[in-house]
Design a protein around this motif. Structure first.
Motif, short mmCIF file in Angstrom:
data_model
loop_
_atom_site.label_atom_id
_atom_site.label_comp_id
_atom_site.label_asym_id
_atom_site.label_seq_id
_atom_site.Cartn_x
_atom_site.Cartn_y
_atom_site.Cartn_z
N GLY A 1 0.82 -1.21 0.00
CA GLY A 1 0.00 0.00 0.00
C GLY A 1 0.85 1.25 0.00
O GLY A 1 0.53 2.25 -0.66
N GLN A 2 1.95 1.22 0.73
CA GLN A 2 2.86 2.38 0.75
C GLN A 2 3.47 2.60 -0.64
O GLN A 2 3.61 3.74 -1.09
N PHE A 3 3.81 1.51 -1.33
CA PHE A 3 4.37 1.66 -2.68
C PHE A 3 3.31 2.21 -3.64
O PHE A 3 3.60 3.05 -4.49
N ARG A 4 2.08 1.72 -3.50
CA ARG A 4 1.00 2.26 -4.34
C ARG A 4 0.81 3.75 -4.09
O ARG A 4 0.53 4.51 -5.01
N ASP A 5 0.99 4.15 -2.84
CA ASP A 5 0.90 5.56 -2.49
C ASP A 5 1.97 6.35 -3.23
O ASP A 5 1.72 7.45 -3.74
N LEU A 6 3.18 5.81 -3.30
CA LEU A 6 4.25 6.47 -4.04
C LEU A 6 3.90 6.61 -5.52
O LEU A 6 4.14 7.64 -6.15
N LEU A 7 3.32 5.56 -6.09
CA LEU A 7 2.91 5.61 -7.50
C LEU A 7 1.85 6.67 -7.72
O LEU A 7 1.90 7.43 -8.69
N ASN A 8 0.89 6.73 -6.81
CA ASN A 8 -0.17 7.74 -6.93
C ASN A 8 0.39 9.14 -6.83
O ASN A 8 -0.03 10.06 -7.54
N GLU A 9 1.36 9.34 -5.93
CA GLU A 9 1.95 10.66 -5.79
C GLU A 9 2.69 11.06 -7.06
O GLU A 9 2.61 12.21 -7.49
N SER A 10 3.40 10.12 -7.66
CA SER A 10 4.18 10.48 -8.85
C SER A 10 3.29 10.77 -10.04
O SER A 10 3.60 11.62 -10.87
N ARG A 11 2.14 10.09 -10.13
CA ARG A 11 1.22 10.36 -11.25
C ARG A 11 0.43 11.64 -11.00
O ARG A 11 0.09 12.35 -11.94
N ARG A 12 0.06 11.86 -9.73
CA ARG A 12 -0.68 13.05 -9.30
C ARG A 12 -2.10 13.12 -9.82
O ARG A 12 -2.84 13.99 -9.44
N ARG A 13 -2.49 12.25 -10.72
CA ARG A 13 -3.86 12.30 -11.23
C ARG A 13 -4.51 10.91 -11.17
O ARG A 13 -5.14 10.48 -12.13
#
Length: 365
Positions: free
Chosen positions: A186-198
């Motif tokens: 879940g933490q890694f998915r959070d990183l992915l979401n932050e990098s995409r921002r959308r």
């Protein structure tokens, strides 16, 4: 209100009202964690400079809401009387949480945790006071990761040595593995979401379930119930409750990340905005704000000034995101409480779960 002490259906029935129960259990768990950490520090750390690891960890475990441990104890109490093993098992989750927070603060570059220096900040300051060579910042981050590793190892040891029935521990070990794996993924998915921002709102809520909801509510509940020998029907009901209340917890966290009082949260105003986090509240604002173009311009900036943050918060407030998030919280709270109605447990245990659900939904920090 004092609840009558009784025993039904093999479940532990509580003699306190829910708020008193939560306060007492927190004290018992915190004491168990302090004693365990002190014993491990005596065993592993010494006067060769490693003592600072124990000092930072000891200070770190004193704070916090102790919410995960409360849910483990509540899950346990649906099926069996509370014992010292309950408190030690619950304490293992607080050490696991310390592991997660220490690493989270390094990844987010957050200088504060609960209004005090984050672990990596404390280590960096110690490095500077000692006059050591090299980068104090880099030392602090590296030391915090190692301190987090110790917390992770000690968390599993504390659970293994909690005194629960060996057969119950064996059954619960799979749930503990899933809980920890979901936290990391879940933490890694959070990183992915932050990098995409959308990311889509559904993606963000899925991350919330894995990273925070399941780890904060559902996992601890199911683990405690499994350790106490709860029936499959009770565990299933707790799972439905935990999923809904875990989402409510994360939605409230997202609101506090934008609108929270720094004196209560221990975090600066607009902390999630500065960190460019893709949270449910910020996504709702980007979808519904009349000033969406201005939000995009602010998002495109490398750094945000205090005035930028103030304007960003105003835009989020004007978008109606706060009201929409509150509605989602109320919906999840209702779903969670409803999931308990058909479960066979003492009404006093159910009252504690309802109290914890409302605490998650209405908290100010």
């Amino acid at each position: 209100m004092t609840i009558r002490c009784d025993v039904r259906a093999g479940a532990a029935v509580l003699a306190e009202d829910p708020a008193q129960w939560c306060e007492r259990v927190r004290g018992e768990v915190e004491r168990a964690v302090r004693e365990f950490v002190a014993a491990r520090c005596r065993e592993h750390l010494g006067a060769d400079g490693t003592a600072v690891l124990g000092e930072v960890i000891t200070e770190f475990v004193r704070g916090g809401k102790y919410l995960r441990s409360a849910f483990l104890a509540a899950g346990w109490s649906t099926a069996a009387p509370e014992t010292g093993a309950t408190h030690r098992a619950a304490g293992s989750l607080e050490l696991l949480h310390c592991f997660a927070l220490m690493q989270d603060d390094v990844m987010d570059e957050s200088p504060l945790r609960r209004g005090a220096p984050a672990a990596h900040t404390a280590f960096a300051r110690w490095h500077a006071r000692q006059g050591l060579s090299g980068s104090a910042r880099r030392f602090g981050e590296s030391a915090a990761i190692l301190a987090a590793d110790l917390c992770l190892v000690w968390a599993e040891q504390m659970l293994r040595e909690c005194g629960a029935d060996p057969g119950a521990l064996a059954r619960a070990s799979r749930r503990y593995d899933v809980l920890r794996s979901e936290l990391a993924v879940g933490q890694f998915r959070d990183l992915l979401n932050e990098s995409r921002r959308r990311p889509a709102l559904a993606e963000v809520l899925a991350v919330a379930r894995a990273k925070s909801g399941n780890y904060t509510v559902r996992g601890p509940l199911e683990l405690g119930a499994e350790l106490a020998g709860a029936s499959p029907g009770v565990i299933a009901a707790l799972g439905r409750y935990g999923t809904a209340i875990g989402e409510a917890f994360q939605l409230r966290d997202d609101l506090l990340g934008v609108f929270g009082d720094p004196a209560a949260t221990g975090k600066p105003v607009g902390d999630d905005i500065r960190a460019r986090k893709a949270t449910s509240v910020l996504l709702l604002a980007r979808e519904h704000a009349p000033a969406r173009r201005e939000l995009r311009r602010l998002d495109a900036r490398t750094t945000l000034s205090d005035n930028d943050i103030e304007r960003y918060v105003d835009i989020v407030a004007e978008s109606g995101a706060r009201v929409r998030a509150e509605r989602l919280i109320d919906q999840r709270l209702g779903e969670g409480v409803e999931a308990l109605t058909a479960a066979e447990m003492a009404p006093e245990a159910r009252a504690v779960l309802v109290h914890l659900a409302r605490s998650c939904a209405d908290r100010a920090r």
